[in-house]
Design a protein around this motif. Structure first.
Motif, PDB file in Angstrom:
ATOM      1  N   MET A 203      56.262  28.755  26.120  1.00 11.27           N
ATOM      2  CA  MET A 203      56.583  28.804  27.557  1.00 11.27           C
ATOM      3  C   MET A 203      55.000  28.741  28.173  1.00 11.27           C
ATOM      4  N   LYS A 204      54.773  27.819  28.932  1.00 11.32           N
ATOM      5  CA  LYS A 204      53.525  27.638  29.649  1.00 11.32           C
ATOM      6  C   LYS A 204      53.493  28.351  31.020  1.00 11.32           C
ATOM      7  N   LEU A 205      52.546  29.443  31.152  1.00  3.01           N
ATOM      8  CA  LEU A 205      52.857  30.084  32.487  1.00  3.01           C
ATOM      9  C   LEU A 205      51.691  29.769  33.411  1.00  3.01           C
ATOM     10  N   TYR A 206      50.359  29.266  32.894  1.00  6.98           N
ATOM     11  CA  TYR A 206      49.223  28.979  33.557  1.00  6.98           C
ATOM     12  C   TYR A 206      48.801  27.666  33.195  1.00  6.98           C
ATOM     13  N   ALA A 207      47.958  26.969  34.156  1.00  5.50           N
ATOM     14  CA  ALA A 207      47.182  25.661  33.856  1.00  5.50           C
ATOM     15  C   ALA A 207      46.221  26.038  32.913  1.00  5.50           C
ATOM     16  N   ASP A 208      45.358  24.868  32.390  1.00  2.00           N
ATOM     17  CA  ASP A 208      44.348  25.027  31.355  1.00  2.00           C
ATOM     18  C   ASP A 208      43.252  25.161  32.256  1.00  2.00           C
ATOM     19  N   HIS A 209      43.042  24.325  33.543  1.00  2.00           N
ATOM     20  CA  HIS A 209      41.760  24.125  34.056  1.00  2.00           C
ATOM     21  C   HIS A 209      41.807  25.753  34.975  1.00  2.00           C
ATOM     22  N   PRO A 210      40.499  26.169  34.811  1.00  2.00           N
ATOM     23  CA  PRO A 210      40.396  27.669  35.308  1.00  2.00           C
ATOM     24  C   PRO A 210      40.442  27.875  36.716  1.00  2.00           C
ATOM     25  N   VAL A 211      40.172  27.017  37.438  1.00  2.00           N
ATOM     26  CA  VAL A 211      40.373  27.056  39.007  1.00  2.00           C
ATOM     27  C   VAL A 211      41.855  26.920  39.523  1.00  2.00           C
ATOM     28  N   ARG A 212      42.669  26.161  38.883  1.00  2.00           N
ATOM     29  CA  ARG A 212      44.041  26.117  39.001  1.00  2.00           C
ATOM     30  C   ARG A 212      44.488  27.340  38.628  1.00  2.00           C
ATOM     31  N   ALA A 213      44.239  27.605  37.441  1.00  2.00           N
ATOM     32  CA  ALA A 213      44.909  28.888  36.926  1.00  2.00           C
ATOM     33  C   ALA A 213      44.374  30.211  37.729  1.00  2.00           C
ATOM     34  N   LEU A 214      43.474  30.167  38.152  1.00  2.00           N
ATOM     35  CA  LEU A 214      43.079  31.288  38.881  1.00  2.00           C
ATOM     36  C   LEU A 214      43.871  31.370  40.333  1.00  2.00           C
ATOM     37  N   PHE A 215      44.163  30.335  40.821  1.00  2.00           N
ATOM     38  CA  PHE A 215      44.908  30.300  42.256  1.00  2.00           C
ATOM     39  C   PHE A 215      46.524  30.625  41.706  1.00  2.00           C
ATOM     40  N   GLN A 216      46.852  30.127  40.554  1.00  2.00           N
ATOM     41  CA  GLN A 216      48.189  30.694  39.942  1.00  2.00           C
ATOM     42  C   GLN A 216      48.216  32.195  39.846  1.00  2.00           C
ATOM     43  N   LEU A 217      47.063  32.528  39.122  1.00  2.00           N
ATOM     44  CA  LEU A 217      47.195  33.978  39.040  1.00  2.00           C
ATOM     45  C   LEU A 217      47.153  34.981  40.020  1.00  2.00           C
ATOM     46  N   ILE A 218      46.375  34.354  41.424  1.00  2.00           N
ATOM     47  CA  ILE A 218      46.300  35.085  42.557  1.00  2.00           C
ATOM     48  C   ILE A 218      47.572  34.930  43.201  1.00  2.00           C
ATOM     49  N   SER A 219      48.104  33.644  43.118  1.00  2.00           N
ATOM     50  CA  SER A 219      49.357  33.677  43.901  1.00  2.00           C
ATOM     51  C   SER A 219      50.612  34.444  43.216  1.00  2.00           C
ATOM     52  N   ASP A 220      50.647  34.709  41.996  1.00  2.00           N
ATOM     53  CA  ASP A 220      51.489  35.821  41.387  1.00  2.00           C
ATOM     54  C   ASP A 220      51.115  36.886  41.722  1.00  2.00           C
ATOM     55  N   ALA A 221      50.039  37.479  41.785  1.00  2.00           N
ATOM     56  CA  ALA A 221      49.650  38.836  42.223  1.00  2.00           C
ATOM     57  C   ALA A 221      50.062  39.055  43.533  1.00  2.00           C
ATOM     58  N   LEU A 222      49.781  38.158  44.542  1.00  2.00           N
ATOM     59  CA  LEU A 222      50.219  38.295  45.767  1.00  2.00           C
ATOM     60  C   LEU A 222      51.590  38.505  45.972  1.00  2.00           C
TER      61      LEU A 222
END
Length: 202
Positions: free
Chosen positions: A1-20
């Protein structure tokens, strides 16, 4: 299962949205629990009414029993005490009713306070997040395919999901190029799809 993007900026936004999203749910559930505690404290007056009514009824019943023992006038003397005992029973019933109302509110209001925000997350953030994970996981699994087949599959997804303007920038007839198997256009469409998802070519 792929949870986050490979590109750091996109992954960071996804991580922030999950945390929020998790923080949002936590705060509202915590607020609902605190509201439940506050409402439960309102049960105290009902408990006092109930215990006061019971005590009053018991005293009046005992007084009525004693009055009834008086010769000749005992029954008449007992009537006022019996009536007052009924008043105590009414007070007890009122206390029970108050406590039932408080218990109902302590269940209903906190549930509404928690359910509405959680439902908002479940109908907005969660579906979008689940769709990305499903698509990214499918792309990851396609790594076992031949490069040509993988490019064709990714190009097809780009044709069905990418904005028309971005498709037109790649080829004037991207669908026709896909049908004809134009390798260069297929690769460019596949790269577009990967960029849109924040994934790297494997």
């Amino acid at each position: 299962m792929k949870l986050y993007a490979d590109h750091p900026v996109r992954a960071l936004f996804q991580l922030i949205s999950d945390a929020l999203a998790v923080l949002w749910v936590y705060l509202w559930v915590n607020a609902a629990l605190e509201l439940r505690e506050i409402i439960n404290r309102l049960d105290r007056p009902g408990e006092l009414m109930r215990s006061t009514g019971q005590g009053f009824s018991e005293h009046m019943d005992k007084a009525a029993e004693q009055a009834a023992k008086v010769p000749l006038a005992g029954e008449s003397l007992a009537v006022p005490f019996t009536n007052m005992s009924e008043t105590g029973e009414s007070l007890t019933a009122a206390g029970d009713s108050f406590r039932e109302t408080v218990a109902s509110l302590a269940t209903t209001l906190p549930l509404l306070v928690a359910a509405v925000p959680v439902l908002l997350v479940a109908t907005t953030w969660l579906p979008a997040r689940a769709r990305w994970i499903a698509r990214a996981s499918a792309v990851r699994r396609s790594g076992g395919m031949s490069p040509e087949a993988r490019a064709r599959l990714l190009a097809l997804r780009a044709l069905t999901t990418a904005p028309p303007a971005r498709l037109a920038a790649i080829h004037e007839d991207p669908a026709g190029a896909w049908r004809s198997g134009d390798a260069e256009t297929l690769n460019r469409l596949a790269a577009l799809e990967l960029r849109r998802m924040g994934l790297k070519a494997r």
